[in-house]
Design a protein around this motif. Structure first.
Motif, PDB file in Angstrom:
ATOM      1  N   ARG A 273       7.719   5.099   9.785  1.00 49.34           N
ATOM      2  CA  ARG A 273       8.632   6.249   9.434  1.00 49.34           C
ATOM      3  C   ARG A 273       8.318   6.011   7.882  1.00 49.34           C
ATOM      4  O   ARG A 273       8.235   7.652   7.366  1.00 49.34           O
ATOM      5  N   TYR A 274       7.721   5.681   6.733  1.00 48.70           N
ATOM      6  CA  TYR A 274       7.749   5.882   6.073  1.00 48.70           C
ATOM      7  C   TYR A 274       6.100   5.188   4.993  1.00 48.70           C
ATOM      8  O   TYR A 274       6.382   3.660   4.409  1.00 48.70           O
ATOM      9  N   PRO A 275       5.303   6.095   5.906  1.00 46.27           N
ATOM     10  CA  PRO A 275       3.885   5.220   5.150  1.00 46.27           C
ATOM     11  C   PRO A 275       3.467   4.561   3.742  1.00 46.27           C
ATOM     12  O   PRO A 275       3.091   4.038   3.987  1.00 46.27           O
ATOM     13  N   THR A 276       4.044   5.590   2.666  1.00 48.91           N
ATOM     14  CA  THR A 276       4.088   5.156   1.460  1.00 48.91           C
ATOM     15  C   THR A 276       4.173   3.721   1.328  1.00 48.91           C
ATOM     16  O   THR A 276       3.246   3.062   0.487  1.00 48.91           O
ATOM     17  N   LEU A 277       4.865   3.220   2.311  1.00 52.42           N
ATOM     18  CA  LEU A 277       5.321   1.672   1.983  1.00 52.42           C
ATOM     19  C   LEU A 277       3.981   0.587   2.058  1.00 52.42           C
ATOM     20  O   LEU A 277       3.828  -0.341   1.739  1.00 52.42           O
ATOM     21  N   ALA A 278       2.968   1.039   2.687  1.00 55.85           N
ATOM     22  CA  ALA A 278       2.133   0.380   2.876  1.00 55.85           C
ATOM     23  C   ALA A 278       1.162  -0.373   1.948  1.00 55.85           C
ATOM     24  O   ALA A 278       0.260  -0.911   1.842  1.00 55.85           O
ATOM     25  N   SER A 279       1.043   0.637   0.669  1.00 53.23           N
ATOM     26  CA  SER A 279       0.717   0.049  -0.960  1.00 53.23           C
ATOM     27  C   SER A 279       1.570  -1.293  -0.938  1.00 53.23           C
ATOM     28  O   SER A 279       1.417  -1.451  -2.231  1.00 53.23           O
ATOM     29  N   GLY A 280       3.013  -1.146  -0.781  1.00 57.03           N
ATOM     30  CA  GLY A 280       3.990  -3.006  -1.170  1.00 57.03           C
ATOM     31  C   GLY A 280       3.339  -3.550  -0.428  1.00 57.03           C
ATOM     32  O   GLY A 280       2.875  -4.373   0.563  1.00 57.03           O
ATOM     33  N   PRO A 281       4.465  -4.713   0.041  1.00 54.74           N
ATOM     34  CA  PRO A 281       4.331  -6.363   0.475  1.00 54.74           C
ATOM     35  C   PRO A 281       4.818  -5.637   1.467  1.00 54.74           C
ATOM     36  O   PRO A 281       4.576  -6.942   2.839  1.00 54.74           O
ATOM     37  N   VAL A 282       5.127  -4.730   2.573  1.00 53.30           N
ATOM     38  CA  VAL A 282       5.539  -4.949   3.849  1.00 53.30           C
ATOM     39  C   VAL A 282       4.282  -4.905   4.762  1.00 53.30           C
ATOM     40  O   VAL A 282       4.051  -5.603   5.846  1.00 53.30           O
TER      41      VAL A 282
END
Length: 333
Positions: A273-282
């Motif tokens: 749903r939020y692809p930009t979260l891939a740059s973080g710890p998730v």
């Protein structure tokens, strides 16, 4: 006439020199059964004609079953347009059938079972209002205005769905429970199979063993029933913040800190749903749970919204079965 002893058949008789030499050479291959060995009769020989009859009878029975199934399944899935659904109620005040455009309302002490054409049933619990929107072969739609229902469907994906305001819950061959209050807030709990929840162009897959909360405008992230309260709260906070265009510090770390193996699908849904979260710890947390490497090019492609990159990980998750008919037991519940 008296038969003469033949040393070729009686080992106790002495033979000529040639026979004695052969006996000596072949003696090493002689089989001597153990003294306690009890010889039993071999299996009975089944007459060939009887075996052939059994094979033919089995083939005929199998062919008859295949023909019966080939006739029964199309009959079960067929439904005349706008034909009414049968209602089994425990109160005489409720109607015996439900037609297109009509409403069924149960009071606090009433419940009913609605037959969804021939493909399944819906248990309407007390204090519920539903309306039949459409019914025909391959397309059956109901609206849940408020209350709680339980649906059990055996049909190809998409045949049955429940509308709730602007959202729609589409059955993918499963059993689920759905509730909604007068304000439009509700929840879906899938107990077997899968459902697809649609609202405002957003589609969310929900597998068995998961719960999805929704309201009049959007749906949340599907969470496992085994998720901890802390994980659920952390995901909900991050989901709402991202929907508003915010990425608060520490929110992703809180999700990762509380995530366990049962939360893989929730993390995958969150990243999708939020692809930009891939740059973080998730992203690395999900990689660990799925036993996958943290690949920099793949991670970068995901963060840019690459569907190919997402599908590589989605393939690690068991998806809705295409062979829906294999769950044939559901047709008789």
């Amino acid at each position: 006439m008296t038969e003469q002893p033949d040393p070729l058949w009686d080992p106790q008789q002495s033979g000529d020199e040639t026979l004695a030499r052969l006996t000596s050479l072949l003696g090493r291959y002689r089989h001597v059964p153990a003294p306690e060995r009890v010889w039993s009769a071999g299996p009975p020989i089944v007459p060939r004609r009887r075996t052939r009859r059994a094979v033919i009878a089995s083939a005929v029975a199998l062919a008859a079953c295949m023909v019966a199934v080939a006739v029964w399944v199309p009959w079960r899935l067929h439904w005349d347009e706008r034909r009414q659904w049968a209602v089994d109620a425990d109160a005489g005040s409720l109607p015996a059938t439900l037609g297109v455009g009509n409403m069924l309302t149960t009071s606090a002490g009433e419940s009913a079972t609605v037959r969804v054409a021939r493909i399944g049933r819906i248990d309407v619990l007390p204090g519920t209002r539903i309306r039949l929107l459409d019914t025909r072969g391959g397309h059956h739609r109901l609206e849940l205005l408020e209350g709680r229902v339980r649906a059990r469907i055996w049909a190809p994906p998409g045949y049955f769905g429940i509308a709730a305001g602007a959202s729609e819950t589409v059955d993918l061959g499963c059993e689920f429970e759905m509730s909604r209050n007068p304000q439009g807030e509700g929840a879906i709990h899938v107990t077997s199979g899968w459902i697809m929840h649609r609202v405002d162009g957003q589609e969310t897959l929900v597998p068995a063993g998961s719960r999805l909360d929704f309201d009049a405008a959007r749906s949340g992230i599907p969470l496992s029933t085994m998720s901890s309260p802390a994980f659920r709260a952390a995901v909900q906070r991050l989901d709402l913040a991202m929907a508003e265009g915010r990425r608060p510090p520490g929110a992703e770390e809180a999700v990762v800190r509380e995530a366990t193996a049962s939360d893989s699908f929730a993390l995958l849904s969150l990243l999708t749903r939020y692809p930009t979260l891939a740059s973080g710890p998730v992203y690395p947390k999900l990689a660990t749970l799925l036993d996958l490497p943290v690949d920099a090019p793949h991670r970068d492609a995901w963060s840019r919204g690459s569907m190919h990159a997402m599908n590589l990980w989605w393939e690690r998750i068991p998806r809705p079965p295409k062979a829906w008919w294999l769950n044939w037991q559901d047709a008789f519940r």
